[in-house]
Design a protein around this motif. Structure first.
Motif, PDB file in Angstrom:
ATOM      1  N   ASP B  47       6.024  -9.163  10.202  1.00 51.55           N
ATOM      2  CA  ASP B  47       5.926  -7.716  10.074  1.00 51.55           C
ATOM      3  C   ASP B  47       5.665  -7.265   8.634  1.00 51.55           C
ATOM      4  O   ASP B  47       6.402  -6.457   8.094  1.00 51.55           O
ATOM      5  N   VAL B  48       4.643  -7.808   8.036  1.00 53.45           N
ATOM      6  CA  VAL B  48       4.308  -7.449   6.653  1.00 53.45           C
ATOM      7  C   VAL B  48       3.310  -6.292   6.631  1.00 53.45           C
ATOM      8  O   VAL B  48       2.310  -6.322   7.349  1.00 53.45           O
ATOM      9  N   SER B  49       3.625  -5.258   5.852  1.00 47.83           N
ATOM     10  CA  SER B  49       2.728  -4.113   5.722  1.00 47.83           C
ATOM     11  C   SER B  49       2.583  -3.708   4.260  1.00 47.83           C
ATOM     12  O   SER B  49       3.571  -3.671   3.541  1.00 47.83           O
ATOM     13  N   PHE B  50       1.358  -3.457   3.834  1.00 43.97           N
ATOM     14  CA  PHE B  50       1.125  -2.876   2.505  1.00 43.97           C
ATOM     15  C   PHE B  50      -0.310  -2.405   2.397  1.00 43.97           C
ATOM     16  O   PHE B  50      -1.139  -2.692   3.266  1.00 43.97           O
ATOM     17  N   CYS B  51      -0.575  -1.619   1.357  1.00 43.34           N
ATOM     18  CA  CYS B  51      -1.933  -1.139   1.106  1.00 43.34           C
ATOM     19  C   CYS B  51      -2.328  -1.470  -0.321  1.00 43.34           C
ATOM     20  O   CYS B  51      -1.475  -1.582  -1.191  1.00 43.34           O
ATOM     21  N   VAL B  52      -3.610  -1.619  -0.549  1.00 39.75           N
ATOM     22  CA  VAL B  52      -4.104  -1.822  -1.911  1.00 39.75           C
ATOM     23  C   VAL B  52      -5.175  -0.778  -2.189  1.00 39.75           C
ATOM     24  O   VAL B  52      -6.088  -0.593  -1.390  1.00 39.75           O
ATOM     25  N   LYS B  53      -5.023  -0.089  -3.301  1.00 42.91           N
ATOM     26  CA  LYS B  53      -6.020   0.928  -3.682  1.00 42.91           C
ATOM     27  C   LYS B  53      -7.063   0.272  -4.596  1.00 42.91           C
ATOM     28  O   LYS B  53      -6.779  -0.738  -5.230  1.00 42.91           O
ATOM     29  N   PRO B  54      -8.248   0.874  -4.672  1.00 43.65           N
ATOM     30  CA  PRO B  54      -9.263   0.300  -5.560  1.00 43.65           C
ATOM     31  C   PRO B  54      -8.731   0.206  -6.983  1.00 43.65           C
ATOM     32  O   PRO B  54      -8.038   1.108  -7.448  1.00 43.65           O
ATOM     33  N   GLY B  55      -9.031  -0.865  -7.648  1.00 41.14           N
ATOM     34  CA  GLY B  55      -8.664  -1.007  -9.052  1.00 41.14           C
ATOM     35  C   GLY B  55      -7.222  -1.379  -9.315  1.00 41.14           C
ATOM     36  O   GLY B  55      -6.806  -1.453 -10.472  1.00 41.14           O
ATOM     37  N   GLU B  56      -6.422  -1.609  -8.274  1.00 39.83           N
ATOM     38  CA  GLU B  56      -5.038  -2.023  -8.514  1.00 39.83           C
ATOM     39  C   GLU B  56      -4.973  -3.490  -8.904  1.00 39.83           C
ATOM     40  O   GLU B  56      -5.823  -4.284  -8.514  1.00 39.83           O
TER      41      GLU B  56
END
Lengths: 269, 341
Positions: B47-56
């Motif tokens: 149950d892994v959840s995350f987001c990555v934004k451009p340039g992070e």
């Protein structure tokens, strides 16, 4: 277009592999020569046998030479071009297959492209020599359709043996221990197809006709080339159409391979 | 909602288990294993959840076997998860493997992506063919990468003759030749000497800052994280434990920092109010202190005033210690389930 792209990548890969082998020139010549000698001994055995008994089930030496030449040239081609699948089990074990999946091209193309074994020209040239000798001394009229049929049989045979390499590679997705079963069929198949199929027992013939369609790439087309009926009763259209089953076999095994790749990706290594 | 569509990586409820065959010992066991095998389920991701934004620039850390590589393999289309949703640059990686890997870069520190026998230059040529890149454009990209990574002298050298640090620089260039907007680095500094480590870090930093390439960096080296990452994801036994800044991570786990002092006299008695002695090896004394109770300059001042010392340095607890403690706390909390035994 897609095909041309794939071919262009394959040629690049093959170029890399060939240049690698040419770095060790002496080793290359020795391996090619050894390959020629080792595989050539088979034909000496056939010659000795027929010399003693006159013929095998009505097949004279020149006719057997035709069978022998077709299957050996075909097998040499598949060994040269499809051996990339041979080292594949190691790639799965070491995790190198992940690297292939990270590249935006077909996995099968990358696997087959990593190895083009030029020294297989040993078997190729002795097989071709026997084939040409047989073709010359048979007094067959080599019409265009016959030449095409002979070529198609050889290419179909190369596909068939390549399919066996693909099958063996596919097993690596399920088991890490090398299963020699497929090897038995591959090498056993080459030995088998050097003699007319009619000399074998029915179950054996049926295996090499319906399961692994080896009969389709030399025994059946040979009847069309020699213009004589098959004692086993196969129809004439099949003698001409048979090589297609070699190509078909490769297509089927590639589907099984794709299934294996999906299994690998859903289970991990 | 707009924030979500901006993400270049979206992971939601990702889970994956492996089935490991139990091997019985001895020859008899091996033969029995041919016919009947018992399998054990190992949960690699839960149950892994995350987001990555451009340039992070994100640090992805956790102990061995925590599931970091599994995550990278799923995001780069190699593996298919059991359940969960995931999009990388707008695509589901395992359904569109070829389209996904065409747009991302991946470097595994442990294993080279290059061809062992080929000179570096030819490797690049082959990659141009593989990625179907425009030659004129790629020549510019390569020129720039060669300058940044100082590859000039390496171009004619076969990959197998490169040192580890040289190889890593070439691997980085190879992973960026198609100008991906997202780069996965799996332990890029492992085994490198100090100079090479700095070179790699410096390069990654510039890549992120100047080109806006988003980076997900897996590492065991806290210095990597400290030098590079604004945000840290901590994974433990397949679960995402922390998603936050490095300071968040530290304060969640421990405020304690460590100070190491080298005394002039091996036999000297050592005592220091405000810090506890963690261990001592001859000259060397390892202290732990809480920077909120005593500031670092004050502590150092006290020590220097009362002892004759040769050297001293402040350290953060190593990442393994933080993560181990984090995971220990997490279990003691009782918030974890009871399956651990």
């Amino acid at each position: 277009m897609k095909f041309l792209n794939a071919l262009s990548l394959y040629l690049r890969y093959a170029g890399v592999s060939v240049r690698g082998q040419m770095q060790y020139r002496a080793s290359f010549f020795m391996m090619a020569f050894g390959n020629l000698l080792l595989t050539g001994i088979d034909f000496l055995a056939i010659w000795a046998l027929i010399d003693r008994f006159g013929s095998i089930r009505g097949w004279r030496l020149q006719e057997v030479a035709l069978l022998y030449g077709m299957v050996n040239v075909a097998f040499a081609l598949s060994e040269a071009f499809a051996r990339g699948f041979d080292v594949f089990p190691n790639m799965v074990r070491s995790g190198d297959f992940d690297r292939i999946l990270l590249r935006p091209r077909s996995a099968a193309l990358q696997v087959v492209g990593q190895e083009l074994q030029v020294f297989r020209i040993g078997r190729f040239s002795q097989g071709l020599a026997v084939l040409l000798w047989g073709a010359w001394s048979l007094h067959v009229v080599w019409t265009v359709p016959k030449v095409l049929l002979c070529t198609a049989s050889i290419l179909g045979g190369a596909c068939l043996f390549s399919g066996l390499f693909v099958l063996q590679a596919t097993l690596a997705f399920w088991t890490t221990s090398t299963l020699e079963i497929i090897n038995t069929v591959t090498y056993g198949g080459v030995e088998t197809a050097q003699y007319p199929l009619s000399v074998y027992r029915p179950w054996f013939r049926q295996f090499f006709t319906y399961v692994v369609p080896l009969a389709c790439i030399n025994y059946l087309p040979a009847h069309a080339i020699l213009e004589r009926p098959d004692p086993l009763g196969s129809p004439v259209w099949l003698h001409y159409g048979a090589p297609a089953f070699g190509f078909l076999f490769l297509l089927v095994t590639l589907q099984i391979w794709e299934f294996g790749v999906r299994h690998y990706r859903s289970t991990g290594s | 909602m707009t924030a979500d569509t901006q993400s270049i990586v979206e992971v939601e409820g990702l889970s994956k288990s492996y089935w490991i065959a139990r091997r019985e010992p001895g020859m008899a066991g091996a033969i029995r294993g041919l016919f009947r095998r018992e399998y054990r389920e190992v949960k690699a991701l839960e149950d892994v959840s995350f987001c990555v934004k451009p340039g992070e620039l994100i640090g992805y850390i956790g102990p061995n076997g925590a599931g970091k590589s599994t995550t990278v393999k799923i995001l780069s289309g190699i593996l298919v998860p059991d359940t969960g949703r995931c999009q990388v640059l707008g695509r589901v990686p395992w359904e569109e493997r070829i389209e996904t890997v065409q747009r991302i870069g991946v470097v595994f520190g442990q294993r080279t992506q290059l061809w062992w026998d080929l000179p570096v230059q030819e490797t690049f040529e082959l990659l141009i063919e593989i990625y179907r890149l425009c030659r004129t454009r790629t020549r510019e990209v390569l020129k720039e990468l060669q300058d940044l990574l100082d590859l000039g002298p390496l171009l004619d050298v076969p990959v197998r003759q490169l040192s580890l640090g040289q190889r890593m620089r070439c691997d980085l260039a190879a992973a960026l030749i198609h100008e991906p907007r997202l780069l996965f680095l799996d332990e890029p500094t492992i085994g490198l000497d100090a100079v090479s480590k700095l070179a790699v870090r410096d390069f990654v930093k510039r890549l992120n800052r100047d080109r806006g390439v988003a980076v997900i960096l897996t590492t065991h080296d806290l210095d990597d994280i400290e030098a590079l990452c604004d945000r840290v994801l901590v994974l433990g036994e397949g679960k995402l434990l922390i998603d936050g800044s490095l300071a968040d991570l530290r304060s969640r786990v421990t405020r304690l920092r460590s100070l190491t002092v080298d005394l002039v006299d091996e036999e000297a008695h050592f005592e220091c109010p405000g810090a506890t002695i963690h261990s001592r090896e001859g000259h060397r004394v390892h202290l732990r202190f809480d920077p909120e109770q005593i500031s670092t300059p004050e502590l150092i001042g006290r020590i220097v005033a009362s002892h004759s010392i040769r050297d001293l340095f402040v350290e953060n607890p190593p990442i393994e210690e933080i993560v181990a403690r984090l995971y220990g706390d997490y279990r003691l909390d009782g918030s974890g389930d009871a399956r651990g035994a």
